[in-house]
Write an enzyme that holds these catalytic residues in place. Sequence first.
Site, PDB file in Angstrom:
ATOM      1  N   GLN A   1       0.644  -1.130   0.114  1.00  0.00           N
ATOM      2  CA  GLN A   1      -0.001   0.085   0.116  1.00  0.00           C
ATOM      3  C   GLN A   1       0.922   1.281   0.063  1.00  0.00           C
ATOM      4  O   GLN A   1       0.591   2.330  -0.616  1.00  0.00           O
ATOM      5  CB  GLN A   1      -0.921   0.117   1.162  1.00  0.00           C
ATOM      6  CG  GLN A   1      -2.248   0.965   1.080  1.00  0.00           C
ATOM      7  CD  GLN A   1      -3.328   0.022   0.447  1.00  0.00           C
ATOM      8  OE1 GLN A   1      -3.726  -0.904   0.607  1.00  0.00           O
ATOM      9  NE2 GLN A   1      -3.830   0.817  -0.501  1.00  0.00           N
TER      10      GLN A   1
ATOM     11  N   LYS B   1      -2.834  -0.844   6.601  1.00  0.00           N
ATOM     12  CA  LYS B   1      -3.759  -1.896   6.272  1.00  0.00           C
ATOM     13  C   LYS B   1      -4.193  -2.595   7.653  1.00  0.00           C
ATOM     14  O   LYS B   1      -3.534  -2.279   8.467  1.00  0.00           O
ATOM     15  CB  LYS B   1      -3.099  -2.977   5.494  1.00  0.00           C
ATOM     16  CG  LYS B   1      -4.110  -3.815   4.663  1.00  0.00           C
ATOM     17  CD  LYS B   1      -4.463  -3.248   3.257  1.00  0.00           C
ATOM     18  CE  LYS B   1      -5.393  -3.899   2.530  1.00  0.00           C
ATOM     19  NZ  LYS B   1      -5.396  -3.443   1.180  1.00  0.00           N
TER      20      LYS B   1
ATOM     21  N   ASP C   1     -11.766  -3.913   1.863  1.00  0.00           N
ATOM     22  CA  ASP C   1     -11.081  -4.893   1.092  1.00  0.00           C
ATOM     23  C   ASP C   1     -11.719  -5.984   1.135  1.00  0.00           C
ATOM     24  O   ASP C   1     -12.958  -6.102   1.617  1.00  0.00           O
ATOM     25  CB  ASP C   1      -9.391  -5.017   2.036  1.00  0.00           C
ATOM     26  CG  ASP C   1      -8.301  -5.564   1.020  1.00  0.00           C
ATOM     27  OD1 ASP C   1      -8.000  -5.071   0.317  1.00  0.00           O
ATOM     28  OD2 ASP C   1      -8.282  -6.856   1.328  1.00  0.00           O
TER      29      ASP C   1
ATOM     30  N   THR D   1     -11.839   0.344  -8.234  1.00  0.00           N
ATOM     31  CA  THR D   1     -10.792  -0.481  -8.506  1.00  0.00           C
ATOM     32  C   THR D   1     -10.914  -1.390  -9.724  1.00  0.00           C
ATOM     33  O   THR D   1      -9.807  -1.477 -10.442  1.00  0.00           O
ATOM     34  CB  THR D   1     -10.602  -1.115  -7.133  1.00  0.00           C
ATOM     35  OG1 THR D   1     -10.968  -0.620  -5.846  1.00  0.00           O
ATOM     36  CG2 THR D   1      -9.288  -2.069  -7.064  1.00  0.00           C
TER      37      THR D   1
ATOM     38  N   ASN E   1     -16.131  -6.741  -5.437  1.00  0.00           N
ATOM     39  CA  ASN E   1     -16.351  -5.436  -5.888  1.00  0.00           C
ATOM     40  C   ASN E   1     -15.162  -5.366  -6.853  1.00  0.00           C
ATOM     41  O   ASN E   1     -15.543  -4.520  -7.840  1.00  0.00           O
ATOM     42  CB  ASN E   1     -15.847  -4.713  -4.461  1.00  0.00           C
ATOM     43  CG  ASN E   1     -15.763  -3.138  -4.988  1.00  0.00           C
ATOM     44  OD1 ASN E   1     -14.934  -2.856  -5.024  1.00  0.00           O
ATOM     45  ND2 ASN E   1     -17.034  -2.641  -5.004  1.00  0.00           N
TER      46      ASN E   1
HETATM   47  N1  GLU Z   1      -8.348  -2.213  -0.219  1.00  0.00           N
HETATM   48  C1  GLU Z   1      -7.908  -1.362  -1.203  1.00  0.00           C
HETATM   49  C2  GLU Z   1      -6.601  -1.645  -1.535  1.00  0.00           C
HETATM   50  O1  GLU Z   1      -6.127  -2.748  -1.535  1.00  0.00           O
HETATM   51  C3  GLU Z   1      -8.315  -0.027  -1.093  1.00  0.00           C
HETATM   52  C4  GLU Z   1      -7.676   0.755   0.118  1.00  0.00           C
HETATM   53  C5  GLU Z   1      -8.482   2.276   0.282  1.00  0.00           C
HETATM   54  O2  GLU Z   1      -9.168   2.452  -0.212  1.00  0.00           O
HETATM   55  O3  GLU Z   1      -8.166   2.892   1.518  1.00  0.00           O
HETATM   56  O4  GLU Z   1      -5.776  -0.685  -2.201  1.00  0.00           O
END
Ligand code: GLU
Length: 461
Positions: free
Chosen positions: A126, A141, A181, A225, A256
């Site tokens: 991330q 995360k 997530d 996404t 999603n």
């Molecule tokens: N879980 C998503 C990722 O893997 C989105 C995270 C978010 O929007 O903060 O990037």
Amino acid sequence: MSFVPTLDTDNNSSKALRYIEDVYAQLVARNPQEPEFHQAVKEILASLLPILAAEPKYQNQAILERLVEPERMITFRVPWTDDTGKIRVNRGYRVQFNSAIGPYKGGLRFHPSVNASIIKFLGFEQIFKNALTGQHIGGGKGGADFDPKGKSEGEIMRFAQSFMTELQNFIGPDQDVPAGDIGVGAREIGYLFGQYKRIRGGYPAGVLTGKGILYGGSQARTEATGYGTVYFVSEMLKAKGLSVNGSRVVISGSGNVAIYAMQKAAQLGAKVVACSDSAGYVYDENGIQMDTVRRLKEVERKRISEYVKEHPQATYFPSSSQIWTIPCDIALPCATQNEIDEKMARTLIANGVKAVGEGANMPSTLEAIHLFQQAGILFAPAKAANAGGVAVSALEMAQNSMRLSWSFNEVDAKLQEIMGSIYRQSVDAAQQYGQPGNLLAGANIAGFKMVADAMLAEGVV
Ligand code: GLU
């Protein structure tokens, strides 16, 4: 993928290689039994040799040692009562990995496989993904080893409330901003936000993203996404004179990311012939009906096997990993980590796949990536290709701060611009550091450079 230097006669290169090997060895020793975390770090380190060799300041200032150590790792007890009155206990996590360029930002995963290794690999990825978006968001995360499957609405709500009762101590709109997530979607974000507000008071909208539109969410966050992955793949194909239009696509998953990747691919003229869940996959030569998948998964919360009851021409196979045996032009792994291994990569290549776009986080093993690269397959790495979700999360934070809401088209246009920019940054960094066309190396180097330079500017942090 190994740490073999490109210029082994070059002194700086050998020094950088030794540095990478040392940092990796220390990482494994200091974080035993965390294979996913090791894998994510190895993937990045293997790309950084040229920039570390060219710019010794990073080694001199121990940037890698600092980067691989989270700023903070929080674990906590999540007690809750199930519908039979039995008390259950899960473990909650939040890793606040790096705040050099902005508040910690990253999703929450509720899945039985969640452990420190999974959360750290996701948090580490991330950092660089968030930097690539060009938004001011650091890397974080979290999640819990809670299995939402088969749980009632009440159980999900009580779990989410208990989880937030502890997590609220550590997050805030300028501090750390979680989102969804795997296992955490609009429903869970609603319960988490409701609980945060009860405890903290006021209306701190920017503490979570992925909120419902009615209470401070952004248009196009749900789609971001999946759409972003297809926009990125589309740019990558365009540069080679190819197009999503007219292609045959296989998309793993049915959550999603997968659902909106299906929708965008179909809108751009592709035929999506298969999708999956953890139990199996469906194959529909007429093209997967995204509306059916969305209803089954998001509303009825059923298994993907139900799809064939409504579309009798489709076939269900009870083994999700076998989805990659279906011949396709474009493969979009949008399910979970390590879903494409060496064997499946070989199968895809033998069947003539032209492009792979990672919608999930780390869906290809290091061996699979290596095979794609050797075979000259266009490869869009996760931290670039799936950055659209977190990018629109940052736009949601911006709208919350301004107390304004942009239209769907405005957000979608910004998303397309961001994905185009991530693509160009990845191409340029790969070119500049001697690996033309290698988007994995380019994305890793470009993301690393931004975060590392910010850390240097901030002192010994
Ligand atoms: N879980 C998503 C990722 O893997 C989105 C995270 C978010 O929007 O903060 O990037």
